[in-house]
Scaffold this motif. Structure first.
Motif, PDB file in Angstrom:
ATOM      1  N   HIS A 174       0.830  -1.203   0.000  1.00  0.00           N
ATOM      2  CA  HIS A 174       0.000   0.000   0.000  1.00  0.00           C
ATOM      3  C   HIS A 174       0.868   1.259   0.000  1.00  0.00           C
ATOM      4  N   ALA A 175       1.882   1.280   0.860  1.00  0.00           N
ATOM      5  CA  ALA A 175       2.721   2.469   0.992  1.00  0.00           C
ATOM      6  C   ALA A 175       3.480   2.741  -0.308  1.00  0.00           C
ATOM      7  N   ARG A 176       4.039   1.695  -0.897  1.00  0.00           N
ATOM      8  CA  ARG A 176       4.812   1.867  -2.114  1.00  0.00           C
ATOM      9  C   ARG A 176       3.914   2.323  -3.261  1.00  0.00           C
ATOM     10  N   ALA A 177       2.696   1.792  -3.314  1.00  0.00           N
ATOM     11  CA  ALA A 177       1.762   2.200  -4.353  1.00  0.00           C
ATOM     12  C   ALA A 177       1.412   3.681  -4.193  1.00  0.00           C
ATOM     13  N   MET A 178       1.230   4.107  -2.945  1.00  0.00           N
ATOM     14  CA  MET A 178       0.966   5.516  -2.666  1.00  0.00           C
ATOM     15  C   MET A 178       2.096   6.382  -3.231  1.00  0.00           C
TER      16      MET A 178
END
Ligand SMILES: Nc1ncnc2c1ncn2[C@@H]1O[C@H](COP(=O)(O)OP(=O)(O)OP(=O)(O)O)[C@@H](O)[C@H]1O
Ligand SMILES: [Mg+2]
Lengths: 266, 267
Positions: A174-178
């Motif tokens: 999730h964080a990397r996609a953000m």
């Protein structure tokens, strides 16, 4: 009785009335104002030329430095708060909402006084790094962050949900996609409103006045006011005002261009 | 050897509710290695939800899903690692609009698989060639037609080297004349032995390419079997009605068809 005017006639009459009002107001102002006195007080050429180069090299430069440091600090803090508002952890959301409500609800002036007085009181011995510049960045940034957080949050939510889903389905966390997918797209959406915020900050930097600054730290408003009282003439104020416009008008034009381009891309 | 014998995708007693709305009511389905399964069914029957449960874009309410022997629904599984092995293609393409076609393919490889630049570019080039779009490498997604965008999306998924590919109505958002080019890529993929689960309304594709067709309605599998039987000679009334509507949308539902359990859809 119903009027028998065609649409074309109606449009002509309406426009004629509007022009007439416009001209009448101009004439009233032109005749009514005491131009000689105004010029004496605000537009003394020799006084104005004495302001240079200091008004540019010190005052305008400081205004820009204060604005940019406040903007950068506000942008980073605003991004953090925007992400907190969107967090799945409820306390983060609460803190972010409270922050936004408080700092959007208070006059910027109050926050400047607070930064100047309360912070040294609350943390005795600790200096805000960067001296006046640090204090200004903090004061301007705290306020700007609240507005920018809302703007950035709206920008993130405007990125279609499918983008996050596509990234997740490819194995992004999730964080990397953000970071790699959503935030870069959100920033394109929010560049025009953020530039607008920059214009607002540029003007708010005048509140530095209330922090107490050295001669070398004066920005446009303080500089203009100081010199106006020294010379007992308001010309410096007018020149300082023109210096603001020198920056804010081009910035506003840039914003309008960006908005037009964003509309077209849609 | 035993893991070779296990189906590539195993779905066991899958349930999914959104609030009070029970969308999947107990799905059991196995898909073998290299098998192509088409899922058909009326709108709202839960096809997308089923597909999205396979790579956990939706979290099942109950039941288990295994992909390549790994339990996807296990709370302790590294879901990002599992998803790397499952490619997904969406109805709306979902390309990243802020980067070029090539970067759409290299970004996930570099950020997720940690491939170095040269390798990522090489893999991207090969996969763009595979879908016939090597000449669009430097274009932005918005400069491509829908069919081209969908082919890039397929190439992007393939660049991650998946064992399984999921397709959710990959041609439904396309103008009719662009459907063929996407189906051609999928047909080629099937011929190369990819395990594929395809939600689609393209009955000719299902007939021609699918090893098996699954008909869903109301959150359950109503009928499944070889394509020629489910599409060509359906045993269930619901399947027959659905196919009739799909194949001849102009014809209204037959009046007096009392065996239909569901009211006819509006229109
Ligand atoms: N995120 C969600 N939240 C709430 N309800 C949802 C959600 N996603 C799907 N649903 C509901 O689940 C049901 C099945 O949806 P699903 O998208 O799986 O159907 P479908 O068979 O793919 O239909 P279509 O052919 O229209 O794509 C629908 O009633 C839908 O409203
Ligand atoms: Mg669907």
């Amino acid at each position: 009785m119903t009027s028998r005017l065609t649409r074309r006639q109606r449009r002509r009459i309406s426009q004629g009335v509007q022009y007439a009002v416009f001209v009448a107001v101009l004439v009233l102002i032109g005749l009514g104002a005491d131009w000689d006195r105004l010029q004496n007080q605000f537009a003394q050429k020799d006084l104005a030329s004495e302001l240079f180069p200091d008004i540019i090299t010190i005052a305008l430069r400081n205004t820009v430095v204060y604005t940019v440091s406040g903007f950068v600090f506000g942008l980073v803090l605003g991004l953090v708060i925007a992400l907190m508002r969107l967090s799945s952890v409820a306390p983060y959301r609460w803190v972010a909402s409270v922050y936004i409500e408080i700092f959007r609800g208070l006059p910027a002036l109050l926050i400047f006084i607070f930064v100047g007085v309360a912070v040294p009181l609350a943390f005795p011995g600790t200096e805000i790094p960067g001296g006046t510049y640090g204090k200004v960045a903090l004061g301007l940034g705290l306020v700007a962050a609240a507005y920018m957080a809302e703007t950035i949050r709206a920008g993130i939510q405007a990125v279609p949900k499918g983008q996050m889903e596509a990234a997740r389905s490819l194995g992004f966390s999730h964080a990397r996609a953000m970071v790699s997918v959503v935030i870069p797209q959100a920033f394109r959406i929010v560049i025009p409103p953020l530039t607008n915020e920059l214009v607002l900050l540029f003007k708010d930097s005048s509140l530095v006045l209330f922090l107490g600054v050295t001669l070398q730290e004066r920005e446009l408003t303080k500089f203009g006011r100081d010199l106006a009282s020294q010379t007992a003439n308001s010309t410096p104020i007018l020149v300082a005002g023109l210096c603001y416009l020198l920056v804010t008008v081009p910035l506003s034009i840039v914003v309008r261009r960006l908005e037009a381009r964003a509309d077209k891309a849609r | 050897m035993s893991s070779m014998d296990r189906p590539e995708i195993e779905i066991r007693g899958l349930h999914k509710s959104f609030g009070d709305n029970e969308v999947l009511r107990g799905i059991d389905l196995d898909i073998g290695r290299g098998e192509v399964v088409c899922v058909i069914g009326p709108s709202g029957s839960g096809k997308s939800t089923l597909l999205r449960c396979v790579n956990l874009l939706e979290e099942p309410t109950a039941g288990q899903v295994f992909v390549g022997g790994t339990e996807v629904t296990d709370l302790d599984v590294d879901i990002d690692a599992v998803r790397r092995r499952i490619g997904m293609v969406f109805q709306q393409f979902n390309l990243f609009p802020h980067v070029t076609v090539t970067e759409n393919l290299t970004l996930p490889q570099r950020r997720v698989l940690r491939r170095d630049k040269a390798e990522a570019f090489e893999v991207a080039r090969r996969n763009l060639e595979r879908v016939g779009l090597a000449d669009k490498a430097d274009a932005y997604p918005s400069q491509l037609s829908g069919g081209q965008q969908q082919r890039v999306a397929i190439a992007r998924a393939l660049s991650m080297g998946p064992e399984v590919m999921l397709f959710d109505e990959p041609t439904s958002a396309l103008d009719p004349e662009l459907v063929g080019e996407v189906l051609a890529v999928m047909r080629q993929l099937a011929a190369e032995g990819m395990t594929m689960m395809v939600v689609t309304h393209e009955m000719s594709f299902a007939r021609e390419v699918a090893d098996r067709v699954v008909f869903m309605d109301g959150g359950v599998i109503v009928e499944e079997g070889p394509a020629e039987r489910v599409v060509g000679d359906p045993q269930q009334v619901r399947t027959r009605n659905f196919l009739m509507r799909i194949l001849d949308p102009a014809a209204a539902e037959q009046p007096g068809d009392t065996t239909s359990e569901r009211p006819a859809k509006e229109l």
